[in-house]
Write an enzyme that holds these catalytic residues in place. Structure first.
Site, PDB file in Angstrom:
ATOM      1  CG  HIS A   1      22.941  29.645  38.523  1.00 54.41           C
ATOM      2  ND1 HIS A   1      23.227  28.379  38.643  1.00 54.41           N
ATOM      3  CD2 HIS A   1      23.439  30.070  37.279  1.00 54.41           C
ATOM      4  CE1 HIS A   1      23.865  27.997  37.809  1.00 54.41           C
ATOM      5  NE2 HIS A   1      23.953  29.057  36.816  1.00 54.41           N
TER       6      HIS A   1
ATOM      7  CD  GLU B   1      21.632  27.619  42.055  1.00 52.01           C
ATOM      8  OE1 GLU B   1      20.448  28.055  41.492  1.00 52.01           O
ATOM      9  OE2 GLU B   1      22.584  26.944  41.214  1.00 52.01           O
TER      10      GLU B   1
ATOM     11  CB  CYS C   1      22.426  26.549  34.244  1.00 55.87           C
ATOM     12  SG  CYS C   1      23.677  27.430  32.987  1.00 55.87           S
ATOM     13  CE1 TYR C   2      26.091  20.238  30.290  1.00 53.88           C
ATOM     14  CE2 TYR C   2      24.561  18.731  31.492  1.00 53.88           C
ATOM     15  CZ  TYR C   2      25.587  18.762  30.591  1.00 53.88           C
ATOM     16  OH  TYR C   2      25.985  17.839  29.861  1.00 53.88           O
TER      17      TYR C   2
ATOM     18  N   GLY D   1      26.178  23.262  35.124  1.00 56.52           N
ATOM     19  CA  GLY D   1      27.458  22.507  35.103  1.00 56.52           C
ATOM     20  C   GLY D   1      28.342  23.491  34.056  1.00 56.52           C
TER      21      GLY D   1
ATOM     22  CB  SER E   1      42.534  22.778  64.011  1.00 61.27           C
ATOM     23  OG  SER E   1      41.047  23.083  63.719  1.00 61.27           O
ATOM     24  N   GLY E   2      41.060  22.995  66.940  1.00 56.05           N
ATOM     25  CA  GLY E   2      40.233  23.851  67.726  1.00 56.05           C
ATOM     26  C   GLY E   2      39.193  24.715  66.987  1.00 56.05           C
ATOM     27  N   GLY E   3      39.339  24.593  65.589  1.00 57.21           N
ATOM     28  CA  GLY E   3      38.217  25.321  64.845  1.00 57.21           C
ATOM     29  C   GLY E   3      36.952  24.682  65.103  1.00 57.21           C
ATOM     30  CB  VAL E   4      33.491  25.613  63.960  1.00 52.90           C
ATOM     31  CG1 VAL E   4      32.109  25.319  64.156  1.00 52.90           C
ATOM     32  CG2 VAL E   4      33.828  27.077  64.323  1.00 52.90           C
ATOM     33  CG  ASP E   5      34.756  23.208  60.036  1.00 57.68           C
ATOM     34  OD1 ASP E   5      34.077  23.811  60.560  1.00 57.68           O
ATOM     35  OD2 ASP E   5      35.719  23.532  59.244  1.00 57.68           O
ATOM     36  CB  SER E   6      38.624  19.719  63.953  1.00 56.54           C
ATOM     37  OG  SER E   6      39.113  20.712  64.683  1.00 56.54           O
ATOM     38  CB  SER E   7      35.415  21.736  68.053  1.00 54.27           C
ATOM     39  OG  SER E   7      36.695  22.477  68.243  1.00 54.27           O
TER      40      SER E   7
ATOM     41  CE  LYS F   1      33.438  27.226  59.914  1.00 61.63           C
ATOM     42  NZ  LYS F   1      34.688  26.329  59.434  1.00 61.63           N
TER      43      LYS F   1
END
Ligand code: XMP
Length: 506
Positions: A166, A168, A79-80, A51, A219-225, A362
């Site tokens: 880190h 990750e 870390c933190y 953090g 929007s036609g993008g991946v996420d909203s589709s 994504k």
């Protein structure tokens, strides 16, 4: 799902990557705020993230340590998280001599096992911190150091471990091995599969919708589709609105229409290009542009659906949440994402927004889209930012610049598809550089814009490398753009990594 691997979020930019790495290892993990530890149920293991704060600050984020110990499960402080555990065990934390950011080397102590089991003993790690542990409690064992002999991996007892770096991020070479080792100390690890996660999401959508009327911007993008397909699968009958901002790529509006008609879903299109262009006139500050676009989008959207929307569904992904996090959580704001503007955040507080994809990256959304049966050309589409081409026109956005960007972008993307590069890069686009330079066209002096082409390789957009496209392809893209796009006399290829650059220009 029972026994999640709980990642406690102390606000590091990388926190969600921990969740993602664990999912990649095939286990189920979830993010919690520090105060939510008691609500986790019975976690199989707990990870305390890094953090931006210092444990020495007043009101530094804290954890209910007695409760954490009572769980009797493996705990890893990163870390933190490591500094906090060291304090809890009676050790001390002090400011480091310098802020250490970037690569370092891990030297595994002889005989170290547990989380460092089977490691090479000398490998690259990724640091991002200023404080360091200064005094270690008696029972604490140092299992790894950096080249200066500073402890960077600790073990307080059989359950509690800590690392200063880190694991990750991909720059930590043996990071995944460390996480795998750590998880091998846990019992009853919950398995993660996208197909069963989909079922959970559908349950979540049904529960959150609870019979309310849903509207959803597309929007036609991946996420909203993918979101639309998920709502459909959950049996939610939503109203879909497509706002044409005039900041879209060539033919995008038509493609959205045809996708939804293939899915058998109706969408309502609103052509608002003129309004966006006038609102953006003379605005040059990137955050201001984003705010204007976000607000106008919301105004137009609500103008169309009415003010008394019962429930708004958004395809917000995790990186959008983390990169525009505000004071409510610990992470610092990097840039405001369009779906996190004030009005929407107000609605969200009032429980009138659902964001079922907000834990996913994504590529996980793509995987979900495939399971939901969306066509490959939709799921494999490159990401496109909410504020659209406005963030690819640094400086003032004008109709002329948008035309240029659209045209050049289409040429570049077509070429990448022709040469089978499209699917090998995370994202590619053309941006206009708002500077005119001198050139020669025919026998005449020209004074025109420069274009930047950008193609990046990335796993999750949190970090990115520039793609090493063949010179020949770049040469052809440049020739075509210089010959076919009026107003351009120079083409550059962007070779900046993220960080320190971002993927988009603004
Ligand atoms: P940056 O430029 O921050 O971009 O490195 C990371 C990824 O996010 C996309 N992006 C956005 N997506 N709304 C979005 O939905 C936004 O406001 C936005 N800004 C950037 C960007 O295209 C890249 O994939």
């Amino acid at each position: 799902m029972d026994h999640p691997i709980a990642v406690i979020d102390f606000g590091s930019q990388y926190t969600q990557l921990i969740v993602r790495r664990i999912r990649e290892l095939g286990y189920f993990s979830r993010l919690y705020q520090p105060g939510e530890l008691r609500e986790v149920g019975a976690p199989a293991a707990v990870i305390l993230s890094g953090g931006p704060r210092s444990t020495r600050e007043p009101n530094a984020p804290d954890i209910d340590f007695e409760f954490l110990k009572s769980l009797e499960v493996p705990v890893l402080g990163i870390c933190y998280g490591m500094q906090l555990l060291n304090l809890k065990f009676g050790g001390e934390v002090a400011p480091g001599n310098v802020r250490e950011y970037g690569p370092a080397t891990l030297l595994v102590e002889p005989g170290a096992d547990g989380i460092l089991n089977g490691l090479k003993g000398h490998s690259q790690i990724w640091m991002s911190h200023s404080d360091t542990v200064s005094t270690l409690p008696e029972e604490c064992r140092v299992i790894g150091r950096n080249l200066d002999g500073v402890p960077v991996a600790l073990q307080w007892n059989a359950c509690f471990h800590g690392i200063q770096f880190h694991p990750e991020v991909s720059h930590t070479q043996e990071g995944t091995d460390i996480l795998r080792n750590f998880l091998s100390l846990a019992k009853d690890l919950p398995k993660f599969r996208m197909a069963s996660f989909k079922d959970e999401l559908i349950e979540r959508v049904r529960r959150e919708v609870g019979g309310r009327k849903v509207v959803c911007g597309v929007s036609g993008g991946v996420d909203s589709s993918v979101l639309a397909a998920l709502l459909h699968e959950a049996g939610v009958n939503a109203r879909y609105i497509f706002v044409d901002t005039g900041l879209l790529r060539e033919n995008e509006a038509k493609e959205v229409q045809s996708l939804f008609s293939e899915m058998g879903t109706e969408i309502e299109t609103i052509d608002a290009s003129d309004r966006f262009l006038s609102a953006l006139a003379e605005v040059t500050d990137p955050e201001e542009k984003r705010r204007i676009i976000g607000r106008l989008f919301v105004d137009i959207f609500f103008g169309a659906v009415g003010q008394d929307v019962e429930l708004l569904a958004q395809g917000t992904l995790y990186p959008d949440v983390i990169e525009s996090a505000t004071s409510g959580s610990i992470a610092a704001t990097i840039k405001t994402h369009h779906n996190r503007v004030d009005r929407i955040m107000e609605m969200k507080k009032g429980g009138r927004v659902i964001e079922p994809l907000d834990e996913l990256f994504k590529d996980e959304v793509r995987q979900l889209g495939r399971i939901l049966g969306l066509p490959e050309r939709v799921v494999s589409r490159h990401p496109f930012p909410g504020p659209g081409l406005a963030v690819r026109c640094p400086g003032e956005v004008t109709r002329e610049k948008l035309e240029i960007v659209r045209h050049a972008d289409r040429i570049f993307i077509d070429l990448l598809r022709e040469r089978n590069w499209y699917d090998s890069v995370w994202q590619a686009y053309a941006a206009i550089i708002p500077v005119k330079t001198v050139g020669v066209k025919g026998d005449e002096r020209s004074y025109e814009y420069a274009m930047s082409l950008r193609a990046v390789i990335s796993e999750d957009a949190m970090t990115a490398q520039w793609a090493q496209l063949p010179y020949e392809l770049l040469g052809e893209a440049s020739n075509r753009i210089l010959n076919e796009v009026p107003g351009v006399n120079r083409v550059l290829y962007d070779i900046s990594t993220k960080p320190p650059a971002s993927i988009e220009w603004e």
